[in-house]
Write a protein that holds these residues in place. Sequence first.
Motif, PDB file in Angstrom:
ATOM      1  N   ALA A 105       0.830  -1.205   0.000  1.00  0.00           N
ATOM      2  CA  ALA A 105       0.000   0.000   0.000  1.00  0.00           C
ATOM      3  C   ALA A 105       0.864   1.255   0.000  1.00  0.00           C
ATOM      4  O   ALA A 105       0.498   2.272  -0.613  1.00  0.00           O
ATOM      5  N   ARG A 106       2.002   1.185   0.665  1.00  0.00           N
ATOM      6  CA  ARG A 106       2.893   2.349   0.695  1.00  0.00           C
ATOM      7  C   ARG A 106       3.537   2.605  -0.666  1.00  0.00           C
ATOM      8  O   ARG A 106       3.834   3.763  -1.013  1.00  0.00           O
ATOM      9  N   VAL A 107       3.763   1.553  -1.433  1.00  0.00           N
ATOM     10  CA  VAL A 107       4.275   1.745  -2.797  1.00  0.00           C
ATOM     11  C   VAL A 107       3.252   2.503  -3.633  1.00  0.00           C
ATOM     12  O   VAL A 107       3.567   3.507  -4.288  1.00  0.00           O
ATOM     13  N   LEU A 108       2.001   2.037  -3.620  1.00  0.00           N
ATOM     14  CA  LEU A 108       0.952   2.717  -4.387  1.00  0.00           C
ATOM     15  C   LEU A 108       0.771   4.145  -3.899  1.00  0.00           C
ATOM     16  O   LEU A 108       0.667   5.087  -4.704  1.00  0.00           O
ATOM     17  N   GLU A 109       0.729   4.327  -2.587  1.00  0.00           N
ATOM     18  CA  GLU A 109       0.575   5.665  -2.030  1.00  0.00           C
ATOM     19  C   GLU A 109       1.696   6.580  -2.495  1.00  0.00           C
ATOM     20  O   GLU A 109       1.464   7.740  -2.894  1.00  0.00           O
ATOM     21  N   SER A 110       2.934   6.085  -2.490  1.00  0.00           N
ATOM     22  CA  SER A 110       4.079   6.900  -2.901  1.00  0.00           C
ATOM     23  C   SER A 110       4.000   7.263  -4.376  1.00  0.00           C
ATOM     24  O   SER A 110       4.334   8.392  -4.777  1.00  0.00           O
ATOM     25  N   MET A 111       3.565   6.314  -5.189  1.00  0.00           N
ATOM     26  CA  MET A 111       3.390   6.601  -6.616  1.00  0.00           C
ATOM     27  C   MET A 111       2.368   7.709  -6.823  1.00  0.00           C
ATOM     28  O   MET A 111       2.577   8.633  -7.625  1.00  0.00           O
ATOM     29  N   GLN A 112       1.282   7.639  -6.091  1.00  0.00           N
ATOM     30  CA  GLN A 112       0.233   8.652  -6.249  1.00  0.00           C
ATOM     31  C   GLN A 112       0.667  10.000  -5.686  1.00  0.00           C
ATOM     32  O   GLN A 112       0.322  11.042  -6.240  1.00  0.00           O
ATOM     33  N   ILE A 113       1.444   9.997  -4.615  1.00  0.00           N
ATOM     34  CA  ILE A 113       2.000  11.253  -4.096  1.00  0.00           C
ATOM     35  C   ILE A 113       2.867  11.924  -5.154  1.00  0.00           C
ATOM     36  O   ILE A 113       2.773  13.138  -5.393  1.00  0.00           O
ATOM     37  N   GLN A 114       3.707  11.135  -5.835  1.00  0.00           N
ATOM     38  CA  GLN A 114       4.593  11.698  -6.846  1.00  0.00           C
ATOM     39  C   GLN A 114       3.808  12.231  -8.036  1.00  0.00           C
ATOM     40  O   GLN A 114       4.077  13.333  -8.524  1.00  0.00           O
ATOM     41  N   VAL A 115       2.829  11.463  -8.508  1.00  0.00           N
ATOM     42  CA  VAL A 115       2.033  11.905  -9.655  1.00  0.00           C
ATOM     43  C   VAL A 115       1.297  13.198  -9.322  1.00  0.00           C
ATOM     44  O   VAL A 115       1.272  14.149 -10.121  1.00  0.00           O
ATOM     45  N   ARG A 116       0.729  13.270  -8.139  1.00  0.00           N
ATOM     46  CA  ARG A 116       0.009  14.473  -7.723  1.00  0.00           C
ATOM     47  C   ARG A 116       0.963  15.667  -7.607  1.00  0.00           C
ATOM     48  O   ARG A 116       0.644  16.785  -8.049  1.00  0.00           O
ATOM     49  N   ALA A 117       2.126  15.441  -7.027  1.00  0.00           N
ATOM     50  CA  ALA A 117       3.092  16.527  -6.828  1.00  0.00           C
ATOM     51  C   ALA A 117       3.643  17.053  -8.147  1.00  0.00           C
ATOM     52  O   ALA A 117       4.084  18.206  -8.216  1.00  0.00           O
ATOM     53  N   MET A 118       3.604  16.222  -9.185  1.00  0.00           N
ATOM     54  CA  MET A 118       4.083  16.649 -10.499  1.00  0.00           C
ATOM     55  C   MET A 118       3.032  17.477 -11.246  1.00  0.00           C
ATOM     56  O   MET A 118       3.279  17.924 -12.366  1.00  0.00           O
ATOM     57  N   GLY A 119       1.863  17.681 -10.634  1.00  0.00           N
ATOM     58  CA  GLY A 119       0.866  18.563 -11.220  1.00  0.00           C
ATOM     59  C   GLY A 119      -0.270  17.864 -11.926  1.00  0.00           C
ATOM     60  O   GLY A 119      -1.101  18.514 -12.563  1.00  0.00           O
ATOM     61  N   TYR A 120      -0.342  16.520 -11.782  1.00  0.00           N
ATOM     62  CA  TYR A 120      -1.391  15.769 -12.462  1.00  0.00           C
ATOM     63  C   TYR A 120      -2.538  15.486 -11.503  1.00  0.00           C
ATOM     64  O   TYR A 120      -2.841  14.328 -11.167  1.00  0.00           O
ATOM     65  N   ALA A 121      -3.214  16.524 -11.072  1.00  0.00           N
ATOM     66  CA  ALA A 121      -4.266  16.385 -10.057  1.00  0.00           C
ATOM     67  C   ALA A 121      -5.464  15.583 -10.554  1.00  0.00           C
ATOM     68  O   ALA A 121      -6.217  15.028  -9.746  1.00  0.00           O
TER      69      ALA A 121
END
Length: 320
Positions: A293-309
């Motif tokens: 779950a932490r892998v998926l969460e980290s992936m989504q944190i990165q995608v969101r932080a890159m501006g892909y809301a």
Amino acid sequence: MSSLLICTACGTQFPTADRAVLTTCFICDDPRQYIPPSGQGFTTMAELQQQDGQRFRNEFTPLASDPKKQQLISISTAPKFAIGQRAVLVRTPSGKNVLWDCVTLLDDDTAAAVDALGGLHAIVISHPHYYSTHADWAARFACPVYLADDDAAWIARRADEDSYVFVRDIETRIVLDGVDTGVTAIKLGGHFPGSLVLLFDQRLLIADTLMTTPAGLANWTADAAGQTRARPTGANSFAFMWSIPNMIPLSAGEVARMWDILQAYEFRSTHGAFVGQDIEDSPSGGGGVGVKARVLESMQIQVRAMGYADHPFLQVRLRD
């Protein structure tokens, strides 16, 4: 082969001892690596064994959470040399040991220690930055080397051609002399097109295909007053990088593609490129959140932080 030149920045061995011929390292000239401020430099295996009066050595460190079974044993060079990654000796119930990744230094002490632990029957390397002296290791232990076919062009000094098993599929089971070792190489790509991870006993050896972050190693169970608390919102555990030293992230689409592959596998821990980068399924490690779950969460944190809301990947949930 002790006189062959080795890059001091990345630890890659080249098939020449002539410093007039070899003046640069094509691995370090790539944007995923770098030439240090001191400039390009080369050493040799002989020099590594005795340099400035300080002999380099390899240290063997069993996984802290598994000291008795000793199925995973880190091999790292001290003092630190080049990138400083660890190799991991995976000791399987089949009796066929697999080395995950590779370190440059191979001396008599190292070979004797590996032999005492049951020998070495295969080498699997995550990506070109850790190809190092794999030809020497393959020759010493007379074992095959598994590398991604996608990244074969990055081999600087080749082992005997019969030594290579080039990984072409997303999933490759490591079967040696007809014996299933229980080890699986999984091609995720990302950092390099063929970047691999290794799965054994629900332990995922990730090198820097998934980069373990400082927040990922934090202990969130207690604050300074000793009060138990949850992991802070937004703290990641992993980063997904095209170039790690130059801090160039992977695209949102590439991160989502990697998850499409990884979600099919169950794992209870990750083991990163360096000693101590081990994250376990445990309430004490991640505020009660499992590693997958932490892998998926980290992936989504990165995608969101890159501006892909509004990226569709942000709606993906962990499967039951």
